[in-house]
Design a protein around this motif. Structure first.
Motif, PDB file in Angstrom:
ATOM      1  N   LEU A  97      11.786   6.393  -4.436  1.00  0.00           N
ATOM      2  CA  LEU A  97      13.536   5.601  -3.773  1.00  0.00           C
ATOM      3  C   LEU A  97      12.845   5.009  -2.384  1.00  0.00           C
ATOM      4  N   ASN A  98      11.880   4.969  -1.483  1.00  0.00           N
ATOM      5  CA  ASN A  98      12.228   4.540  -0.415  1.00  0.00           C
ATOM      6  C   ASN A  98      10.900   3.818  -0.143  1.00  0.00           C
ATOM      7  N   GLU A  99       9.677   3.707  -0.962  1.00  0.00           N
ATOM      8  CA  GLU A  99       8.701   2.700  -0.634  1.00  0.00           C
ATOM      9  C   GLU A  99       8.480   2.002  -2.121  1.00  0.00           C
ATOM     10  N   GLY A 100       8.745   2.718  -3.298  1.00  0.00           N
ATOM     11  CA  GLY A 100       8.188   2.715  -4.840  1.00  0.00           C
ATOM     12  C   GLY A 100       6.154   2.464  -4.323  1.00  0.00           C
ATOM     13  N   LEU A 101       6.196   2.028  -5.999  1.00  0.00           N
ATOM     14  CA  LEU A 101       4.600   1.920  -6.175  1.00  0.00           C
ATOM     15  C   LEU A 101       4.004  -0.070  -5.808  1.00  0.00           C
ATOM     16  N   PRO A 102       2.530   0.373  -4.772  1.00  0.00           N
ATOM     17  CA  PRO A 102       1.934  -0.800  -4.078  1.00  0.00           C
ATOM     18  C   PRO A 102       1.683  -1.775  -5.919  1.00  0.00           C
ATOM     19  N   ASP A 103       1.912  -3.044  -5.482  1.00  0.00           N
ATOM     20  CA  ASP A 103       2.206  -3.778  -6.162  1.00  0.00           C
ATOM     21  C   ASP A 103       0.176  -3.095  -7.041  1.00  0.00           C
ATOM     22  N   THR A 104      -0.818  -3.466  -5.828  1.00  0.00           N
ATOM     23  CA  THR A 104      -2.519  -3.427  -6.255  1.00  0.00           C
ATOM     24  C   THR A 104      -2.364  -2.370  -5.359  1.00  0.00           C
ATOM     25  N   VAL A 105      -3.933  -1.980  -5.852  1.00  0.00           N
ATOM     26  CA  VAL A 105      -4.819  -0.441  -4.868  1.00  0.00           C
ATOM     27  C   VAL A 105      -5.664  -1.405  -5.636  1.00  0.00           C
ATOM     28  N   THR A 106      -6.479  -1.012  -3.973  1.00  0.00           N
ATOM     29  CA  THR A 106      -8.344  -1.744  -3.925  1.00  0.00           C
ATOM     30  C   THR A 106      -9.065  -0.588  -4.609  1.00  0.00           C
ATOM     31  N   ALA A 107     -10.394  -0.804  -4.915  1.00  0.00           N
ATOM     32  CA  ALA A 107     -10.939   0.102  -5.341  1.00  0.00           C
ATOM     33  C   ALA A 107     -11.476   1.054  -3.745  1.00  0.00           C
ATOM     34  N   GLU A 108     -11.208   0.685  -2.114  1.00  0.00           N
ATOM     35  CA  GLU A 108     -10.995   1.192  -0.958  1.00  0.00           C
ATOM     36  C   GLU A 108     -10.136   1.578  -1.355  1.00  0.00           C
ATOM     37  N   ASN A 109      -8.661   1.049  -0.998  1.00  0.00           N
ATOM     38  CA  ASN A 109      -7.433   3.000  -1.412  1.00  0.00           C
ATOM     39  C   ASN A 109      -7.954   4.001  -2.519  1.00  0.00           C
ATOM     40  N   VAL A 110      -8.085   3.233  -3.665  1.00  0.00           N
ATOM     41  CA  VAL A 110      -8.316   4.813  -4.294  1.00  0.00           C
ATOM     42  C   VAL A 110      -9.586   6.158  -3.463  1.00  0.00           C
ATOM     43  N   ALA A 111     -10.605   5.030  -2.989  1.00  0.00           N
ATOM     44  CA  ALA A 111     -11.715   6.523  -2.585  1.00  0.00           C
ATOM     45  C   ALA A 111     -11.212   6.817  -1.769  1.00  0.00           C
ATOM     46  N   GLY A 112     -10.320   6.056  -0.195  1.00  0.00           N
ATOM     47  CA  GLY A 112      -8.901   7.203   0.294  1.00  0.00           C
ATOM     48  C   GLY A 112      -8.113   8.146  -0.526  1.00  0.00           C
ATOM     49  N   PHE A 113      -8.132   7.807  -1.584  1.00  0.00           N
ATOM     50  CA  PHE A 113      -6.812   8.540  -1.855  1.00  0.00           C
ATOM     51  C   PHE A 113      -8.075   9.865  -2.462  1.00  0.00           C
TER      52      PHE A 113
END
Length: 299
Positions: free
Chosen positions: A204-220
């Motif tokens: 409701l407040n943020e939604g899903l990001p438009d793009t996800v990078t390899a760095e984002n995936v590694a961080g998550f």
């Protein structure tokens, strides 16, 4: 402080319990570096949801165990305290406070746990443990606070509430004991329920990001697996094997690791006062564990 000097050396099983439990706050101390360098900016609820929910679902799939009996509501309460309410409040505070202020406020958890332990478990902390907790907070303050630190009342309130909620979770988990289920399953229950509590607010407040990078995936993946699934399993194990004050004092490892991680990965440096603060916090951690061990032997 005489009780500390007279304390016998801790047994190997006790040292192993301390080391395994300390893994949790040690990995939590790397969260700031991972968040600032790998995760998408400005999405605290997304980070909180992906930190808890995927790890919880994986543990449920692996263990194939669901809560039973009273552990449905007990797991829900612990999930709310440890994740559903704690993580949003923590990220809210992080966005409104300098890291040093947040770390100092978080370091009062041993004192909060001591008060909850007295009220709920009727466990009176020793003077050595209380002095160590106070010294630890002072050491963290020296290590992390700066003259330019701004104090936001809402951020301070959020951090104190978050710290109190996690402290209450430690004491309640000690009071309720461990169910007849694998430790990973118990951890999965809390992570899944807590993640499901946060997910609707994230959408409701943020939604899903438009793009996800390899760095984002590694961080998550790092935060979800290393800093959450494994960390909370070992944290829950420690709650079962150690006293509540002993567990909460290990929380001082968090700002210690966060400071060292900042030096290693963010090119930060330590002043003389910060070096003194690090030494005081480390000394308080060691002295507090010795005091807690001595108190446990006397009971």
């Amino acid at each position: 402080m005489a009780s500390i000097a007279m304390a016998r050396p801790a047994s190997f099983p006790h040292l192993r319990d301390l080391a395994l439990t300390a893994y949790a706050p040690a990995t939590w101390g790397t969260t700031y570096v991972v968040t600032t360098t790998l995760l998408p900016p400005g999405r605290p609820l997304l980070a909180a949801t992906l930190r808890a929910l995927p790890a919880g679902l994986i543990l449920l799939a692996v263990t194939r165990r669901l809560p039973f009996g009273s552990w449905w509501w007990k797991s829900s309460v612990l999930a709310l305290l440890n994740f559903g309410a704690f993580l949003p409040l923590l990220f809210f505070a992080a966005y409104r406070l300098p890291g040093g202020v947040a770390a100092t406020l978080g370091s009062v958890q041993p004192l909060i746990v001591a008060m909850f332990s007295l009220a709920i478990l009727n466990l009176r902390p020793t003077r050595a443990v209380l002095l160590s907790a106070l010294a630890g907070t002072g050491g963290v303050a020296l290590m992390t606070l700066t003259s330019a630190a701004r104090i936001d009342p809402l951020g301070v309130a959020a951090m104190l509430v978050a710290t109190s909620l996690m402290g209450l979770a430690v004491v309640l988990a000690k009071r309720w004991g461990r169910p007849d289920a694998p430790l990973l399953a118990v951890t999965g229950w809390q992570l899944t329920i807590g993640g499901l509590m946060i997910a609707p607010f994230m959408v409701l407040n943020e939604g899903l990001p438009d793009t996800v990078t390899a760095e984002n995936v590694a961080g998550f993946v790092y935060l979800g697996v290393i800093g959450t699934a494994i960390a909370y399993a070992l944290w829950n194990r420690g709650i079962g094997n150690l006293t509540p004050t002993s567990v909460s004092l290990l929380g001082l490892v968090n700002p210690l690791v966060a400071t060292l991680a900042g030096i290693a990965f963010l090119s930060q440096t330590l002043t003389g006062w910060q070096t003194l603060g690090l030494a005081v916090a480390l000394g308080a951690l060691v002295a507090g564990q010795a005091g807690a061990q001595q108190s446990r032997k006397e009971k």
